[in-house]
Design a protein around this motif. Sequence first.
Motif, mmCIF file in Angstrom:
data_model
loop_
_atom_site.group_PDB
_atom_site.id
_atom_site.type_symbol
_atom_site.label_atom_id
_atom_site.label_comp_id
_atom_site.label_asym_id
_atom_site.label_seq_id
_atom_site.Cartn_x
_atom_site.Cartn_y
_atom_site.Cartn_z
ATOM 1 N N GLY A 130 -24.604 -14.742 12.979
ATOM 2 C CA GLY A 130 -23.878 -14.775 11.715
ATOM 3 C C GLY A 130 -22.370 -14.640 11.917
ATOM 4 N N ILE A 131 -21.621 -14.957 10.862
ATOM 5 C CA ILE A 131 -20.163 -14.755 10.823
ATOM 6 C C ILE A 131 -19.906 -13.469 10.066
ATOM 7 N N THR A 132 -19.247 -12.537 10.719
ATOM 8 C CA THR A 132 -18.996 -11.239 10.091
ATOM 9 C C THR A 132 -17.657 -11.248 9.350
ATOM 10 N N ARG A 133 -17.440 -10.201 8.566
ATOM 11 C CA ARG A 133 -16.167 -10.047 7.864
ATOM 12 C C ARG A 133 -15.013 -9.950 8.859
ATOM 13 N N ALA A 134 -15.261 -9.262 9.968
ATOM 14 C CA ALA A 134 -14.220 -9.140 10.989
ATOM 15 C C ALA A 134 -13.894 -10.498 11.586
ATOM 16 N N GLU A 135 -14.921 -11.281 11.911
ATOM 17 C CA GLU A 135 -14.686 -12.598 12.491
ATOM 18 C C GLU A 135 -13.947 -13.511 11.512
ATOM 19 N N MET A 136 -14.267 -13.390 10.222
ATOM 20 C CA MET A 136 -13.571 -14.213 9.243
ATOM 21 C C MET A 136 -12.097 -13.827 9.170
ATOM 22 N N ALA A 137 -11.803 -12.515 9.250
ATOM 23 C CA ALA A 137 -10.405 -12.075 9.253
ATOM 24 C C ALA A 137 -9.664 -12.657 10.449
ATOM 25 N N VAL A 138 -10.321 -12.691 11.613
ATOM 26 C CA VAL A 138 -9.694 -13.235 12.819
ATOM 27 C C VAL A 138 -9.468 -14.739 12.675
ATOM 28 N N ILE A 139 -10.454 -15.453 12.151
ATOM 29 C CA ILE A 139 -10.303 -16.895 11.943
ATOM 30 C C ILE A 139 -9.135 -17.178 11.003
ATOM 31 N N MET A 140 -9.035 -16.394 9.921
ATOM 32 C CA MET A 140 -7.940 -16.568 8.982
ATOM 33 C C MET A 140 -6.601 -16.363 9.672
ATOM 34 N N GLU A 141 -6.522 -15.325 10.514
ATOM 35 C CA GLU A 141 -5.250 -15.074 11.197
ATOM 36 C C GLU A 141 -4.929 -16.192 12.191
#
Length: 468
Positions: free
Chosen positions: A225-236
Amino acid sequence: MKRILILMLTGLLVMSLSAGVAWAKTDNAKKEEAQTKVNAMQMYKTQYKSMVNHEISAKGNKFNDTANHWASASIQRMVDMELFAGYDDGTFKPNNNMSQAEMIALLMRLVDADNNDDEDENSVSDAIYSEKLNQIPGWARESVAKAVKLNIMNLNRFHSDQQASRAQTCVAFAKALHLDPINNVDVNFADNSLIEKDDLGYILAMYQAGYIKGAPGNYFLPENGITRAEMAVIMERILADYKADGSEEDEVDLSALESDLSGDYDEIKDVPVDSIKLEGGKDEVDVEVEVNLANYKDEWSDLGKSDIKDWLENLVGDIQDELSGDTIVSGKIINNDNDDTLVRFSKDGNDDLSLSYNGDDVKDVEDDLKGDEFDIVNIEFEITSISYNEDDKIKVDLEAQEDVSTSQWDDLNSSDVENEVEIICEEIAESFQDAAGAEPAMINIYLYDKDAHLLESYEYDVEDETLD
């Protein structure tokens, strides 16, 4: 493609979801629909650029569960920019997986910007996918219908309440970003056999762009899965990739404007201006104003903040008059005698001009105070973060250097604590007044335990010498 990226990320930033994902709804989300999302994203690009260049201070929000997390820095920056939010219990839940509905709803903010043909959307949902769409939560149904219409996702592979996999997320992102699938690249994941052939090209496109990484052992883990942390990193990563880019179609020749400004703004009251340099385009301009204080230190010291602000407001106003009222203008005034930054400023379209008088003296005081220790009712605290902003407000984080539980803290005499906090605030205010000639108006002070849990916060009015 860059405009698509910008629009997509705007969707990621301002979308407020239910279903367990905590996102901060920024001020941009509340503005009138007439304001374009391109301009909103330009503001985020400028804000991120300023943050990583230390031109604005991080807010230092802290969560109970991110201090030692691998994505802590990215989470913090996205929270500082108010793109993400935590939960009411003081956690961020970085390892929580995002559902497929949440992921698509975020992504489809992009589509909403350019595709508002409601009649066409209804024809897709009602005539073709009515039965399956009715099984999707109402808050995500329209986004899913549009994603299907634009071939960003396959409804037959969509299950709204199940976690969004890494593979599914990459495919949806790549298609929305108009990334071409890559078929010939020297990447051969150890688990390629687990990746659908049609998905691999999009995954490699995201991988090559640097928006998503593999796992140790040359694995991709497509079903994870894609976690909230990973999404924050992708956004950055997307922000970092595009923070310095300009849209080619908006590039303009600024040399004539630069020459005119240099002639019209050749001094700030009694301080000569050596040069005014512009970089960027119609959407966003960086300004560098150079003064030489080798022989004008006294004249600069005699300038009031209102003198500098009025001069900058006129300068920025002329830039926007020439380019566009929506142009984002940011920059700094530097002393080219020693390369010190004297003032930083920014104006997002029609918003008010924002200034930060970050002269050497103020920064020196911040540096001197950071690490100072104070006793509060026999508990030793240390200043871990301190920043003086353009509104003459000081933000201070103090962290306990010994174990103190919430119950122990609650048992302390509140009057004793407040008296000692007042003394600390007075000392901090005097430091800026005496060493930097600053005029602090308010001090916001936050006390944390050794594990970075907030114990108490106070606001100190410097002029009234009162603590709230």
